[in-house]
Design an enzyme around this catalytic site. Structure first.
Site, short mmCIF file in Angstrom:
data_model
loop_
_atom_site.label_atom_id
_atom_site.label_comp_id
_atom_site.label_asym_id
_atom_site.label_seq_id
_atom_site.Cartn_x
_atom_site.Cartn_y
_atom_site.Cartn_z
N GLY A 107 -3.71 -3.54 3.77
CA GLY A 107 -3.07 -3.09 2.53
C GLY A 107 -4.02 -3.00 1.36
O GLY A 107 -3.60 -2.67 0.24
N GLY A 109 -6.57 -0.92 1.19
CA GLY A 109 -7.13 0.44 1.08
C GLY A 109 -8.47 0.61 1.74
O GLY A 109 -9.27 1.46 1.31
N SER A 110 -8.72 -0.14 2.82
CA SER A 110 -10.05 -0.03 3.44
C SER A 110 -10.27 1.36 4.06
O SER A 110 -11.37 1.91 3.99
CB SER A 110 -10.30 -1.16 4.43
OG SER A 110 -9.99 -0.77 5.72
N ALA A 113 -11.05 3.79 1.18
CA ALA A 113 -12.37 3.50 0.59
C ALA A 113 -13.47 3.98 1.54
O ALA A 113 -14.50 4.51 1.10
CB ALA A 113 -12.50 2.01 0.31
N ASP A 154 -4.12 6.13 -2.37
CA ASP A 154 -5.24 5.28 -1.93
C ASP A 154 -6.60 5.99 -2.11
O ASP A 154 -7.54 5.40 -2.64
CB ASP A 154 -5.07 4.89 -0.45
CG ASP A 154 -3.95 3.87 -0.26
OD1 ASP A 154 -3.21 3.61 -1.21
OD2 ASP A 154 -3.83 3.33 0.86
C1 MEV Z 1 -0.24 2.54 1.18
O1 MEV Z 1 -1.32 1.90 0.52
C2 MEV Z 1 0.90 2.78 0.23
C3 MEV Z 1 2.11 3.52 0.78
O2 MEV Z 1 2.91 3.84 -0.37
C4 MEV Z 1 1.75 4.76 1.53
C5 MEV Z 1 1.20 5.88 0.65
O3 MEV Z 1 1.36 5.85 -0.57
O4 MEV Z 1 0.61 6.81 1.22
C6 MEV Z 1 2.95 2.64 1.70
#
Ligand code: MEV
Length: 329
Positions: A107, A109-110, A113, A154
């Protein structure tokens, strides 16, 4: 002969408000953090591109002109390498090493990035002039392979750094000077963003009367969050984060391990907290107004649950070329 090594990096991220709802056009707020992914590129000694990632398959080298034998995490990077080879071929092939301070699939954002850092380093390798907008657009193509139907938040935050208010692909830069300590704990519960986004989509299709009001409420929280952040009202920020977390649980992307971590945060004085990213596992973020409480939370999580947590800071540094250096060989 002297060989150039190009090292570019991009930051990981925390979504403070609005994940999942952002996929449906509602706003979200993301901040870049002080942990980064590095892409180091030099000329390949082979007549094909090569990729190594220290976090995948124990750093084994893969040839990247084929897809059948590469790990699935590399498919999105294969897409980027192929896009560059198509438009910017110069008879040299890149040899790429990925190094990362970020846990994968957690979660933070690897994957985005990595795509952003790789795009920047390949643009340098092929001597192509890329704007930030173009870097983010390339990385978005890779994100689509990795995550299905991502919102684009992301790759955008990994490109620009700092804080952003993101809505339907449009961004407003936020100057966030939050006088608070952010603590991130990794539940180590594996999960896939693609599957979780898909899960919410199916839930929404079957039960729009339940899901649409939740998404709408998350959008409202995000807008209230902007005001709270602008006025540095950390109590309000914390309260809204917790509310956002509860709504994400109602969407079905919570996990008991995340709730246990949040309980420890609350017991140790956190002002608020939530899962960050797609949920279903991965990381939890909490805010504290003093370092002692934050440290107590980190210690307690480690001793009671064997969970690694760390302080992190908002970083204004987006994608950047760290260095170009030469090797004698
Ligand atoms: C992923 O970091 C966040 C989500 O909202 C998916 C997206 O925005 O593409 C779950």
């Amino acid at each position: 002969m002297k060989d150039q090594h190009i090292c570019c990096s991009a930051p990981g991220k925390i979504i403070l408000f609005g994940e999942h709802a952002v996929v449906y056009g509602y706003p979200a707020i993301a901040v870049a953090i002080d942990r980064r992914v590095y892409s180091i590129v030099k000329r390949s000694d082979y007549n094909y591109p090569v990729l190594i990632s220290e976090n995948i398959d124990a750093g084994r080298a893969y040839r990247m002109d084929v897809t059948d034998s590469i790990p699935h995490e590399f498919l999105s990077l294969h897409k980027l390498i192929t896009m560059f080879a198509k438009y910017f071929s110069n008879n040299d092939y890149p040899y790429i090493s990925i190094k990362s301070d970020l846990p994968i699939s957690s979660g933070l954002g690897s994957s985005a990035a990595t795509s952003v850092a790789l795009t920047k380093s390949l643009a340098e390798f092929y001597k192509a002039s890329f704007t930030l907008e173009k870097i983010s657009a390339y990385a978005f193509e890779a994100e689509k392979i990795q995550h299905g139907m991502p919102s684009g938040i992301d790759n955008t935050i990994a490109t620009y750094g700092g804080g952003i208010y993101f809505k339907q692909g449009e961004i407003e830069k936020l100057d966030i000077n939050l006088n608070a300590i952010l603590v991130v704990a990794d539940s180590k519960v594996p999960r896939s963003t693609k599957k979780l986004v898909e899960k919410v989509r199916k839930f929404k299709e079957k039960n729009p009367q339940i899901v649409n009001p939740i998404l709408e409420k998350i959008g409202e929280i995000t807008n209230e969050g902007v005001e709270a952040l602008k006025t540095n009202n950390i109590n309000k920020v914390g309260e809204l984060m917790t509310e956002n977390h509860n709504l994400l649980e109602e969407l079905g992307v919570g996990h008991h391990k995340l709730s246990e971590i949040l309980s420890v945060f609350t017991e140790t004085g956190a002002i608020g907290g939530k899962l960050t990213g797609a949920g279903g596992g991965g990381c939890v973020v909490a805010i504290f107004d003093n370092l002692n409480d934050a440290q107590q939370a980190i210690n307690k999580l480690e001793h009671q649950q064997g969970i690694k947590a760390f302080n992190t800071y908002i970083s204004t540094k987006g994608v950047t070329c760290e260095s170009v250096f030469c090797d004698d060989n």
